[in-house]
Design an enzyme around this catalytic site. Sequence first.
Site, PDB file in Angstrom:
ATOM      1  N   LYS A  68      -9.311 -16.184  -1.567  1.00 27.38           N
ATOM      2  CA  LYS A  68      -9.771 -15.250  -2.590  1.00 27.38           C
ATOM      3  C   LYS A  68      -8.802 -15.307  -3.770  1.00 27.38           C
ATOM      4  O   LYS A  68      -7.592 -15.212  -3.599  1.00 27.38           O
ATOM      5  CB  LYS A  68      -9.811 -13.826  -2.022  1.00 27.38           C
ATOM      6  CG  LYS A  68     -10.386 -12.818  -2.986  1.00 27.38           C
ATOM      7  CD  LYS A  68     -10.497 -11.448  -2.348  1.00 27.38           C
ATOM      8  CE  LYS A  68      -9.240 -10.636  -2.475  1.00 27.38           C
ATOM      9  NZ  LYS A  68      -8.896 -10.194  -3.830  1.00 27.38           N
ATOM     10  N   LYS A 113     -14.307  -8.449  -9.751  1.00 26.85           N
ATOM     11  CA  LYS A 113     -14.854  -7.076  -9.696  1.00 26.85           C
ATOM     12  C   LYS A 113     -15.483  -6.682 -11.037  1.00 26.85           C
ATOM     13  O   LYS A 113     -15.098  -5.707 -11.680  1.00 26.85           O
ATOM     14  CB  LYS A 113     -13.776  -6.065  -9.308  1.00 26.85           C
ATOM     15  CG  LYS A 113     -13.192  -6.285  -7.910  1.00 26.85           C
ATOM     16  CD  LYS A 113     -12.300  -5.136  -7.511  1.00 26.85           C
ATOM     17  CE  LYS A 113     -11.741  -5.285  -6.114  1.00 26.85           C
ATOM     18  NZ  LYS A 113     -10.719  -6.330  -6.000  1.00 26.85           N
ATOM     19  N   LEU A 114     -16.494  -7.430 -11.441  1.00 26.43           N
ATOM     20  CA  LEU A 114     -17.118  -7.183 -12.745  1.00 26.43           C
ATOM     21  C   LEU A 114     -17.817  -5.818 -12.774  1.00 26.43           C
ATOM     22  O   LEU A 114     -18.496  -5.434 -11.813  1.00 26.43           O
ATOM     23  CB  LEU A 114     -18.129  -8.290 -13.064  1.00 26.43           C
ATOM     24  CG  LEU A 114     -17.563  -9.712 -13.120  1.00 26.43           C
ATOM     25  CD1 LEU A 114     -18.681 -10.709 -13.381  1.00 26.43           C
ATOM     26  CD2 LEU A 114     -16.476  -9.836 -14.187  1.00 26.43           C
ATOM     27  N   ASP A 155      -2.807 -13.576  -3.792  1.00 24.36           N
ATOM     28  CA  ASP A 155      -2.353 -12.652  -4.832  1.00 24.36           C
ATOM     29  C   ASP A 155      -0.966 -13.059  -5.320  1.00 24.36           C
ATOM     30  O   ASP A 155       0.047 -12.415  -5.009  1.00 24.36           O
ATOM     31  CB  ASP A 155      -2.407 -11.208  -4.310  1.00 24.36           C
ATOM     32  CG  ASP A 155      -3.843 -10.726  -4.140  1.00 24.36           C
ATOM     33  OD1 ASP A 155      -4.741 -11.210  -4.875  1.00 24.36           O
ATOM     34  OD2 ASP A 155      -4.103  -9.892  -3.253  1.00 24.36           O
ATOM     35  N   GLN A 206      -3.280   0.390   0.935  1.00 23.53           N
ATOM     36  CA  GLN A 206      -4.578   0.462   1.626  1.00 23.53           C
ATOM     37  C   GLN A 206      -4.656   1.751   2.450  1.00 23.53           C
ATOM     38  O   GLN A 206      -3.675   2.175   3.041  1.00 23.53           O
ATOM     39  CB  GLN A 206      -4.755  -0.754   2.550  1.00 23.53           C
ATOM     40  CG  GLN A 206      -4.755  -2.087   1.817  1.00 23.53           C
ATOM     41  CD  GLN A 206      -6.062  -2.343   1.054  1.00 23.53           C
ATOM     42  OE1 GLN A 206      -6.886  -1.445   0.890  1.00 23.53           O
ATOM     43  NE2 GLN A 206      -6.235  -3.560   0.579  1.00 23.53           N
TER      44      GLN A 206
HETATM   45  O1  C5P Z   1      -2.670  -7.503   0.535  1.00 27.68           O
HETATM   46  P1  C5P Z   1      -3.967  -6.924   1.049  1.00 27.68           P
HETATM   47  O2  C5P Z   1      -4.351  -7.450   2.423  1.00 27.68           O
HETATM   48  O3  C5P Z   1      -4.010  -5.428   0.960  1.00 27.68           O
HETATM   49  O4  C5P Z   1      -5.034  -7.514   0.047  1.00 27.68           O
HETATM   50  C1  C5P Z   1      -6.371  -7.133   0.037  1.00 27.68           C
HETATM   51  C2  C5P Z   1      -7.077  -7.888  -1.046  1.00 27.68           C
HETATM   52  O5  C5P Z   1      -8.433  -7.493  -1.068  1.00 27.68           O
HETATM   53  C3  C5P Z   1      -6.525  -7.648  -2.460  1.00 27.68           C
HETATM   54  O6  C5P Z   1      -6.557  -8.910  -3.118  1.00 27.68           O
HETATM   55  C4  C5P Z   1      -7.502  -6.687  -3.100  1.00 27.68           C
HETATM   56  O7  C5P Z   1      -7.695  -6.966  -4.469  1.00 27.68           O
HETATM   57  C5  C5P Z   1      -8.784  -7.010  -2.352  1.00 27.68           C
HETATM   58  N1  C5P Z   1      -9.757  -5.924  -2.260  1.00 27.68           N
HETATM   59  C6  C5P Z   1      -9.489  -4.703  -1.682  1.00 27.68           C
HETATM   60  N2  C5P Z   1     -10.458  -3.746  -1.628  1.00 27.68           N
HETATM   61  C7  C5P Z   1     -11.668  -3.977  -2.127  1.00 27.68           C
HETATM   62  C8  C5P Z   1     -11.953  -5.224  -2.707  1.00 27.68           C
HETATM   63  C9  C5P Z   1     -10.969  -6.189  -2.744  1.00 27.68           C
HETATM   64  O8  C5P Z   1      -8.375  -4.498  -1.197  1.00 27.68           O
HETATM   65  N3  C5P Z   1     -12.622  -3.084  -2.028  1.00 27.68           N
END
Ligand code: C5P
Length: 218
Positions: free
Chosen positions: A32, A61-62, A10, A182
């Site tokens: 990713k 994430k389409l 990211d 999160q």
């Molecule tokens: O920095 P962190 O570990 O929180 O990153 C989690 C990654 O996973 C981010 O790139 C986020 O876009 C992705 N993601 C998420 N939840 C989802 C799908 C993807 O956090 N359901």
Amino acid sequence: MKKKIFVALDFNSLDKAIDTSKKIKNEIAGVKIGTELYTICGSEGLREIKDLGLEIFLDLKLHDIPNQVKKTVAAIASLKSVNYLTVHTSGDYEMLKAAKDAAGNSIELLGVTVLTSQSNIQTLGIKNSIKDQIKLLANLAVKAEISGVISSAQDISLIRSVSQKLKIFCPGIRSGEDNQDQKRVMSYANFSKIADDKTFAVIGRPIIEGDPVQNIKK
Ligand code: C5P
């Protein structure tokens, strides 16, 4: 042991993404690439990262009308750089099926269920509990015959009750540090106790912020 971690690159710079990938590429299953980096580096950047020998998980994430999703998946498949691509399962069966038709066997589709940053879906007017909603969305993924789902590690056993075959990719991995945005989290230590062969961790900030080599060891 099979490598289990996909690192979320990211970043807003391809140089930073490549530099980080090179430092940790022997420790991880793949990287990713999300909307931020893809906007900056486009398909050329994807190719450069792929050339490092890593699996590419393109996290766009389409979520659109079936025709548009189908054409976008076909365009991404034509790049021949992407192993995994995300679509929102809440786009419903017809959209997932259109995506699957375009992906064929050249890209594995992963369906986002409920985001790990969401802990209250009632605000969206959804009456189901989060667990029931995840179960419903995982069943849609099975029906559309896509490869896997994205879900919290807290939902691994729920998803396995729906399917033994789906791959499960789990963001929201946190080991006691700041959870940031999160919400439905699990530590990597606990994740690795319950993860089977088809289950992977997706980790961004806890690895890419600071020293990625030290962070991976931790
Ligand atoms: O920095 P962190 O570990 O929180 O990153 C989690 C990654 O996973 C981010 O790139 C986020 O876009 C992705 N993601 C998420 N939840 C989802 C799908 C993807 O956090 N359901």
